[in-house]
Design an enzyme around this catalytic site. Structure first.
Site, mmCIF file in Angstrom:
data_model
loop_
_atom_site.group_PDB
_atom_site.id
_atom_site.type_symbol
_atom_site.label_atom_id
_atom_site.label_comp_id
_atom_site.label_asym_id
_atom_site.label_seq_id
_atom_site.Cartn_x
_atom_site.Cartn_y
_atom_site.Cartn_z
ATOM 1 N N TRP A 19 0.820 -1.221 0.000
ATOM 2 C CA TRP A 19 0.000 0.000 0.000
ATOM 3 C C TRP A 19 0.843 1.255 0.000
ATOM 4 O O TRP A 19 0.553 2.203 -0.737
ATOM 5 C CB TRP A 19 -1.011 -0.032 1.142
ATOM 6 N N ASP B 56 -1.583 6.667 6.015
ATOM 7 C CA ASP B 56 -2.700 5.838 5.553
ATOM 8 C C ASP B 56 -3.028 4.866 6.686
ATOM 9 O O ASP B 56 -2.220 4.000 7.020
ATOM 10 C CB ASP B 56 -2.268 5.088 4.276
ATOM 11 N N LYS C 180 -12.497 -1.564 6.152
ATOM 12 C CA LYS C 180 -11.841 -2.585 6.952
ATOM 13 C C LYS C 180 -12.343 -2.552 8.395
ATOM 14 O O LYS C 180 -12.913 -3.516 8.865
ATOM 15 C CB LYS C 180 -10.327 -2.423 6.902
HETATM 16 C C1 LIG Z 1 -7.394 -1.504 1.395
HETATM 17 C C2 LIG Z 1 -6.326 -0.523 1.517
HETATM 18 C C3 LIG Z 1 -6.160 0.523 0.592
HETATM 19 C C4 LIG Z 1 -7.002 0.661 -0.641
HETATM 20 O O1 LIG Z 1 -8.271 1.078 -0.313
HETATM 21 P P1 LIG Z 1 -9.370 1.378 -1.426
HETATM 22 O O2 LIG Z 1 -10.456 1.982 -0.593
HETATM 23 O O3 LIG Z 1 -9.744 0.076 -2.048
HETATM 24 O O4 LIG Z 1 -8.813 2.327 -2.400
HETATM 25 C C5 LIG Z 1 -5.160 1.442 0.824
HETATM 26 N N1 LIG Z 1 -4.358 1.343 1.887
HETATM 27 C C6 LIG Z 1 -4.484 0.349 2.784
HETATM 28 C C7 LIG Z 1 -3.563 0.296 3.967
HETATM 29 C C8 LIG Z 1 -5.469 -0.613 2.625
HETATM 30 O O5 LIG Z 1 -5.597 -1.603 3.525
#
Ligand SMILES: *Cc1c(COP(=O)(O)O)cnc(C)c1O
Length: 360
Positions: free
Chosen positions: A102, A172, A196
């Site tokens: 990511w 993030d 999540k």
């Molecule tokens: C799932 C995830 C993403 C991507 O998320 P989307 O909403 O599908 O764009 C980005 N960063 C992390 C850490 C993730 O777990």
């Protein structure tokens, strides 16, 4: 109905009581004669709920007053572009910590828009570890330092965060938001997809120190412009209404269950059950540095890939879903997000022990 034990990495498990609230209110929200998903986002019904949602988020994560909080669409992935578009200024660099799938994707998008410096690159250790937070120092001419607090695919999680002084720190937190308290004041921006730990897919939360907006690039198109969204609280265009409503109900559930501190206790307890099972066996193996083991996404391996396939297939027959590792790395992964009941983790540990007994 027998519920599956849901170890999917995202979208992922939600509490039954929240799903039931959604069901009960889907057609008629609080006796108002219409559904939340039918109401205008410029009207009382939605805006009242939205304001409560933002207030709750602020309360649960202890977000200081000088931060904006709102939701956007486009997933966490859109932020990979929006962040450098807004904040990677000409003749500077952005520092990225290359810690796994990511963070790497975010770095690759930033490279298309400006100069990126990889402060740390985990390629050599196959993204199984992280730098020591106390030693991380941004470059002299850095626009911001970027990290991913929890690598959902690699299964590693920052335990402390760096002090970056005057250089904005951006994180993030898609896959560990509200699974623990966070020193928000160290960050200029925290963001993530909600699917999540926080609810149904669709919304992306943005938590941004207002002063970061002073460092924006000029001439941004409307949707790409955080200043626009800050003014409109994320309601510049139609927000992902259903997702935000789900987040509001999830936040209430988190509050009823002890807030960020309560979630941390649950996360420590649940992840320990699986890590103890791995550590107590010579059959299962954890490929990540024990110092940075994720409490949300537990990756593990078996002696060979055939056994891993068999593990997933037998687990599925036993009502346990989502244990296959991400297709890019293979292996096995159990995601144990906020809403996953402890009983399901206990059941998985028992299944692992039984599987080892039969195949080890
Ligand atoms: C799932 C995830 C993403 C991507 O998320 P989307 O909403 O599908 O764009 C980005 N960063 C992390 C850490 C993730 O777990």
């Amino acid at each position: 109905m027998e519920r599956k034990k849901n170890f999917f990495a995202g979208p992922s498990v939600m509490p039954v009581e929240v799903l039931e609230q959604i069901r009960d209110q889907m057609v008629d929200f609080n006796g108002q004669g219409l559904s939340m998903v039918e109401a205008s986002h410029r009207g009382g019904l939605f805006e009242e709920m939205y304001d409560e949602c933002l207030d709750l988020f602020k309360e649960l994560l202890h977000i200081p007053d000088d931060y904006d909080i709102y939701f956007l669409g486009g997933g966490a992935t859109l932020q990979f572009t929006m962040i450098p578009t807004n904040f990677l200024r000409p003749n500077t660099v952005a520092d990225y910590i290359k810690s796994g799938t990511w963070a790497n994707k975010a770095g690759e998008d930033a490279e298309k828009l400006g100069k990126v410096n990889y402060y740390y690159d985990g390629t050599d250790n196959k993204f199984s570890s992280l730098p020591d937070a106390s030693k991380v120092k941004p470059s002299a001419n850095s626009s911001y330092l970027y990290l991913c607090s929890n690598e959902t695919i690699g299964g590693i999680e920052w335990q402390d965060f760096p002090d970056t002084g005057d250089v904005p720190l951006i994180g993030d937190m898609s896959s560990d938001i509200l699974s623990r308290p966070v020193p928000v004041e160290k960050f200029s921006m925290i963001y993530g997809g909600v699917q999540k730990n926080l609810g149904p897919a669709g919304a992306t939360f943005i938590i941004m120190k207002k002063s970061l907006l002073e460092k924006q690039n000029p001439n941004l198109t409307a949707y790409m412009d955080y200043k626009r969204h800050s003014k409109d609280k994320g309601l510049y265009n139609t927000p992902p209404v259903f997702s935000i409503w789900g987040v509001k109900l999830m936040l209430e559930w988190i509050k009823r269950n002890g807030g960020a501190e309560g979630m941390q206790k649950r996360a420590v307890e649940k992840s320990s059950i699986i890590y103890d099972t791995i550590d107590g066996s010579s059959f299962f193996r954890s490929p990540v540095d024990p110092k940075f083991r994720s409490k949300m996404n537990i990756v593990f391996r078996l002696p060979n890939e055939d056994l891993e396939k068999q593990f997933v297939s037998e687990a599925t027959k036993n009502g346990m879903l989502g244990l296959k590792g991400h297709r890019s790395v293979g292996g096995l992964r159990a995601s144990v997000y906020n809403a996953l009941p402890k009983e399901d983790v206990v059941a998985l540990a028992q299944f692992m022990k039984d599987f080892e007994r039969k195949n080890g």
